[in-house]
Design a protein around this motif. Structure first.
Motif, PDB file in Angstrom:
ATOM      1  N   TRP A  39       0.851  -1.198   0.000  1.00  0.00           N
ATOM      2  CA  TRP A  39       0.000   0.000   0.000  1.00  0.00           C
ATOM      3  C   TRP A  39       0.883   1.242   0.000  1.00  0.00           C
ATOM      4  O   TRP A  39       0.864   2.053   0.897  1.00  0.00           O
ATOM      5  N   GLY A  40       1.631   1.388  -1.100  1.00  0.00           N
ATOM      6  CA  GLY A  40       2.579   2.491  -1.192  1.00  0.00           C
ATOM      7  C   GLY A  40       2.256   3.469  -2.294  1.00  0.00           C
ATOM      8  O   GLY A  40       3.159   3.887  -3.033  1.00  0.00           O
ATOM      9  N   LEU A  41       0.977   3.859  -2.432  1.00  0.00           N
ATOM     10  CA  LEU A  41       0.589   4.815  -3.462  1.00  0.00           C
ATOM     11  C   LEU A  41       1.061   6.215  -3.086  1.00  0.00           C
ATOM     12  O   LEU A  41       0.715   6.732  -2.020  1.00  0.00           O
ATOM     13  N   LYS A  42       1.818   6.820  -3.973  1.00  0.00           N
ATOM     14  CA  LYS A  42       2.334   8.155  -3.717  1.00  0.00           C
ATOM     15  C   LYS A  42       1.186   9.167  -3.658  1.00  0.00           C
ATOM     16  O   LYS A  42       0.278   9.130  -4.491  1.00  0.00           O
ATOM     17  N   TYR A  43       1.233  10.046  -2.665  1.00  0.00           N
ATOM     18  CA  TYR A  43       0.247  11.104  -2.428  1.00  0.00           C
ATOM     19  C   TYR A  43      -1.106  10.569  -1.939  1.00  0.00           C
ATOM     20  O   TYR A  43      -1.992  11.361  -1.620  1.00  0.00           O
TER      21      TYR A  43
ATOM     22  N   LEU B 228       6.735   1.896   4.920  1.00  0.00           N
ATOM     23  CA  LEU B 228       7.538   1.041   4.050  1.00  0.00           C
ATOM     24  C   LEU B 228       8.958   0.863   4.571  1.00  0.00           C
ATOM     25  O   LEU B 228       9.561  -0.205   4.388  1.00  0.00           O
ATOM     26  N   THR B 229       9.476   1.888   5.243  1.00  0.00           N
ATOM     27  CA  THR B 229      10.781   1.709   5.889  1.00  0.00           C
ATOM     28  C   THR B 229      10.701   0.643   6.976  1.00  0.00           C
ATOM     29  O   THR B 229      11.594  -0.205   7.113  1.00  0.00           O
TER      30      THR B 229
ATOM     31  N   GLU C 113      12.007   5.644  -4.287  1.00  0.00           N
ATOM     32  CA  GLU C 113      12.390   6.042  -2.939  1.00  0.00           C
ATOM     33  C   GLU C 113      12.044   4.958  -1.921  1.00  0.00           C
ATOM     34  O   GLU C 113      12.880   4.580  -1.082  1.00  0.00           O
ATOM     35  N   ASP C 114      10.818   4.433  -1.993  1.00  0.00           N
ATOM     36  CA  ASP C 114      10.408   3.395  -1.055  1.00  0.00           C
ATOM     37  C   ASP C 114      11.158   2.093  -1.308  1.00  0.00           C
ATOM     38  O   ASP C 114      11.523   1.366  -0.367  1.00  0.00           O
ATOM     39  N   TYR C 115      11.379   1.780  -2.579  1.00  0.00           N
ATOM     40  CA  TYR C 115      12.126   0.566  -2.916  1.00  0.00           C
ATOM     41  C   TYR C 115      13.543   0.629  -2.343  1.00  0.00           C
ATOM     42  O   TYR C 115      14.020  -0.342  -1.737  1.00  0.00           O
ATOM     43  N   ARG C 116      14.200   1.766  -2.515  1.00  0.00           N
ATOM     44  CA  ARG C 116      15.568   1.900  -1.985  1.00  0.00           C
ATOM     45  C   ARG C 116      15.570   1.844  -0.455  1.00  0.00           C
ATOM     46  O   ARG C 116      16.512   1.319   0.157  1.00  0.00           O
ATOM     47  N   SER C 117      14.529   2.368   0.136  1.00  0.00           N
ATOM     48  CA  SER C 117      14.439   2.318   1.598  1.00  0.00           C
ATOM     49  C   SER C 117      14.363   0.873   2.082  1.00  0.00           C
ATOM     50  O   SER C 117      15.041   0.490   3.054  1.00  0.00           O
ATOM     51  N   ILE C 118      13.560   0.066   1.421  1.00  0.00           N
ATOM     52  CA  ILE C 118      13.464  -1.349   1.783  1.00  0.00           C
ATOM     53  C   ILE C 118      14.772  -2.068   1.480  1.00  0.00           C
ATOM     54  O   ILE C 118      15.223  -2.922   2.255  1.00  0.00           O
ATOM     55  N   ARG C 119      15.413  -1.714   0.375  1.00  0.00           N
ATOM     56  CA  ARG C 119      16.677  -2.360   0.021  1.00  0.00           C
ATOM     57  C   ARG C 119      17.764  -2.061   1.051  1.00  0.00           C
ATOM     58  O   ARG C 119      18.587  -2.935   1.360  1.00  0.00           O
ATOM     59  N   ARG C 120      17.793  -0.843   1.555  1.00  0.00           N
ATOM     60  CA  ARG C 120      18.803  -0.513   2.573  1.00  0.00           C
ATOM     61  C   ARG C 120      18.654  -1.389   3.812  1.00  0.00           C
ATOM     62  O   ARG C 120      19.637  -1.787   4.432  1.00  0.00           O
TER      63      ARG C 120
ATOM     64  N   GLY D 159       4.510  -0.353 -12.334  1.00  0.00           N
ATOM     65  CA  GLY D 159       3.653  -1.451 -11.913  1.00  0.00           C
ATOM     66  C   GLY D 159       3.623  -1.705 -10.422  1.00  0.00           C
ATOM     67  O   GLY D 159       2.794  -2.475  -9.943  1.00  0.00           O
ATOM     68  N   GLY D 160       4.554  -1.111  -9.669  1.00  0.00           N
ATOM     69  CA  GLY D 160       4.571  -1.284  -8.218  1.00  0.00           C
ATOM     70  C   GLY D 160       5.065  -2.636  -7.749  1.00  0.00           C
ATOM     71  O   GLY D 160       4.821  -3.019  -6.611  1.00  0.00           O
ATOM     72  N   LEU D 161       5.772  -3.378  -8.610  1.00  0.00           N
ATOM     73  CA  LEU D 161       6.212  -4.733  -8.278  1.00  0.00           C
ATOM     74  C   LEU D 161       7.711  -4.772  -8.049  1.00  0.00           C
ATOM     75  O   LEU D 161       8.478  -4.089  -8.733  1.00  0.00           O
ATOM     76  N   ALA D 162       8.120  -5.594  -7.084  1.00  0.00           N
ATOM     77  CA  ALA D 162       9.534  -5.794  -6.803  1.00  0.00           C
ATOM     78  C   ALA D 162       9.735  -7.208  -6.279  1.00  0.00           C
ATOM     79  O   ALA D 162       8.845  -7.771  -5.625  1.00  0.00           O
TER      80      ALA D 162
END
Length: 583
Positions: free
Chosen positions: A16-20, A29-30, A55-62, A81-84
């Motif tokens: 549930w990471g829809l921007k805005y 997400l962090t 931004e959120d993807y990199r936060s999870i990757r860190r 697509g919001g997929l990772a």
């Protein structure tokens, strides 16, 4: 050098990471990344949906880079697509496969078309042998905005998406790889979309393997109401039904007044396990195969499945997402008497009419680990590990292990190649990779109904463009004959006519482009989908001779050779099997 694992831990979560749009997105997400990093058991493969921003993807990757060093963020559509996919092992290949049918650009407030929903595919190597490959398919299908009602205009889209997913899974299984499908499928268990995946691909729903009697939807759904069961409690829905969405444990389903009780420095708000939960349902799934049993010398089976990521944010007190995660553990069970031949013959006395639902049986006794106990938090208490098989086994022990291999302990006994299973001796396996003709008829009905709607929309928008063009020309002609302005008596007629012509022509042009580009493309995708379903239905009629008749509706009709037949097209005429009629 990679160490071949005996267990594979899986997690799928809609973030549930829809921007805005999504509230407290960055903080949540962090924390999701941090919880994945400290999870026990450590996840080996994680599939994320609605992770829309880099931004959120990199936060999870860190947070997860040390336990999940390999990852891929997938790009699709206008907004992504919001997929990772995150993995402990190397990702050798990846593909983003977009669904041919996926919403409409006219429904811009819903956004499914604009994000280009599809399947994120990753080929992951977990060992050194050539067949130590996992093919992961992560998806987020079209949302059920209209609640799956009979007039739901998007049910055809979700059905087509399940069809495409089944084809991808079947192809991966035919390559002899371990197959995993994970994600938010926006469907309820045992629905037509669910049956398409489990019947047309050699995979099983890992939750129903361990919980074959779990719910078929929320308490008010007709399929669940027909079972005449009491309204489940919040705890029961988590432990038994695997409800990942809309339950009372999730704070994002609370009223605004209840949510105001949460926040930094406030006392935690608890939910009683006995709280009635009529709305909780399972939308998130993990489907898995066994891998190539002869090549691997054994098979992967389900050890654990649970609802996870139910913890609250430590400071904000809210749930980490509006969905909970599905977590599962697959364990490798070697077999010392697996034949090296390409396929395994059925054991004497085995059920030759085994179907997808038979494969999703409860593990019990010698068949596997049996039931498991879970805590009220949704985290499974794992059963003790199975003992390592001795180097030498007695005939009785070996026979016992082979019995476990064939009696339903595994997700799927074979990874059959449907196009090759044409001999009478393989008839029983064909039943495992096909639906009865009536199911295909239901899909064809959906396709025809939606095709009629799409054609009507295209015709209406084409007419709108023609009328807008004529109106613009008429307005411009009117401007020509309008008297010019003079002195203080301004004439605004020319200005109004020009404005109406411009705006009307712009709106008409948009509809004209939609009729030409989008609806034309959608109708062609529907034709392809219909042809595939018709083709599969004819094959199913050969596999289920008891259902074959000459009464139209797409039913296969036996020809002189027993293979080719004819079917009625939309207009009631009869077309040859191998020829696509122009509709």
């Amino acid at each position: 050098m990679l160490d071949t694992p005996d267990e594979i831990n899986l997690v799928t979560l809609n973030c549930w990471g829809l921007k805005y749009v999504s509230k407290l997105r960055r903080e949540r997400l962090t924390e999701i990344g941090r919880q994945l990093a400290i999870a026990s058991p450590q996840p080996h493969i994680v599939a994320l949906q609605e992770c829309w921003t880099q931004e959120d993807y990199r936060s999870i990757r860190r947070e997860t880079r040390f336990i999940l060093p390999y990852a891929k963020f997938y790009h699709s559509g206008v907004f992504g697509g919001g997929l990772a996919i995150l993995s402990r092992w190397p990702i050798e290949e990846s593909t983003m496969y977009r669904y041919p049918l996926n919403g409409r650009p006219t429904a811009f407030w819903r956004g499914d078309w604009y994000v280009g929903k599809g399947v994120a595919c990753a080929r992951i190597r977990y060992g050194t042998a050539p067949n130590h490959i996992i093919e992961v398919f992560n998806t987020h299908t079209h949302a059920p905005y209209e609640g799956g009602k009979p007039n739901d205009s998007y049910i055809c889209h979700r059905t087509a998406q399940s069809w495409e997913m089944a084809k991808l899974l079947r192809g991966a299984a035919e390559r002899g790889h371990l197959v995993l499908a994970m994600g938010d499928f926006n469907m309820i268990p045992m629905s037509l979309e669910h049956q398409l995946i489990t019947a047309l691909a050699p995979v099983s729903d890992v939750w129903r393997v361990l919980h074959p009697d779990s719910s078929l939807g929320p308490a008010h759904h007709p399929a669940e109401e027909a079972r005449r069961r009491p309204i489940p409690t919040a705890e029961f829905n988590i432990l038994e039904n695997g409800a990942t969405s809309d339950g009372p444990y999730n704070t994002w389903r609370w009223t605004k007044a209840q949510q105001k009780l949460l926040g930094p420095g406030k006392e935690p708000v608890t939910v009683s396990p006995d709280t009635p939960d009529p709305l909780g349902k399972r939308l998130d799934y993990i489907f898995a195969s066994t891998g190539d049993i002869p090549a691997l010398g054994g098979a992967w089976k389900v050890k654990r499945a649970s609802v996870g990521m139910m913890m609250r944010h430590p400071e904000l007190g809210c749930s980490l997402s509006d969905h909970f995660a599905v977590e599962a553990t697959l364990v490798f069970h070697p077999s010392r008497r697996v034949s090296p031949s390409p396929s395994l013959p059925p054991l004497p006395g085995s059920d030759s009419n085994n179907t997808a639902s038979n494969r999703e049986s409860t593990l019990s006794g010698d068949a596997g680990t049996g039931g498991h106990v879970q805590s009220t938090s949704g985290t499974a208490i794992q059963p003790p590990n199975e003992p390592t098989p001795p180097t030498t086994t007695s005939p009785g022990e070996s026979t016992k292990a082979d019995s476990a291999l064939h009696n339903g302990a595994y997700l799927q006994l074979h990874s059959p190649v449907p196009s090759l299973l044409n001999s009478p001796s393989q008839h029983q396996h064909n039943h495992q990779t096909s639906l009865p003709p009536a199911s295909y008829d239901a899909i064809l009905t959906l396709i025809r109904r939606y095709t009629a709607r799409s054609r009507a929309q295209r015709a209406w928008r084409a007419r709108h463009f023609s009328l807008a063009l004529l109106a613009a020309v008429a307005c411009l002609v009117g401007v020509w004959f309008t008297p010019s302005n003079s002195g203080k008596n301004k004439n605004y007629v020319a200005f109004i006519l020009t404005l109406v012509a411009s705006l009307g022509l712009a709106a008409g042009t948009v509809d004209g482009l939609l009729a030409l580009l989008f609806f034309g493309s959608e109708l062609k995708a529907l034709r392809e989908f219909e042809w595939e379903v018709r083709n599969a239905r004819r094959r199913a009629a050969l596999l289920f001779p008891e259902t074959r008749d000459d009464s139209g509706g797409g039913n296969g009709r036996r020809s002189e050779g027993g293979v080719r037949g004819q079917y009625p097209d939309r207009n009631g005429s009869v077309g040859d099997d191998g020829i696509e009629d122009e509709w």
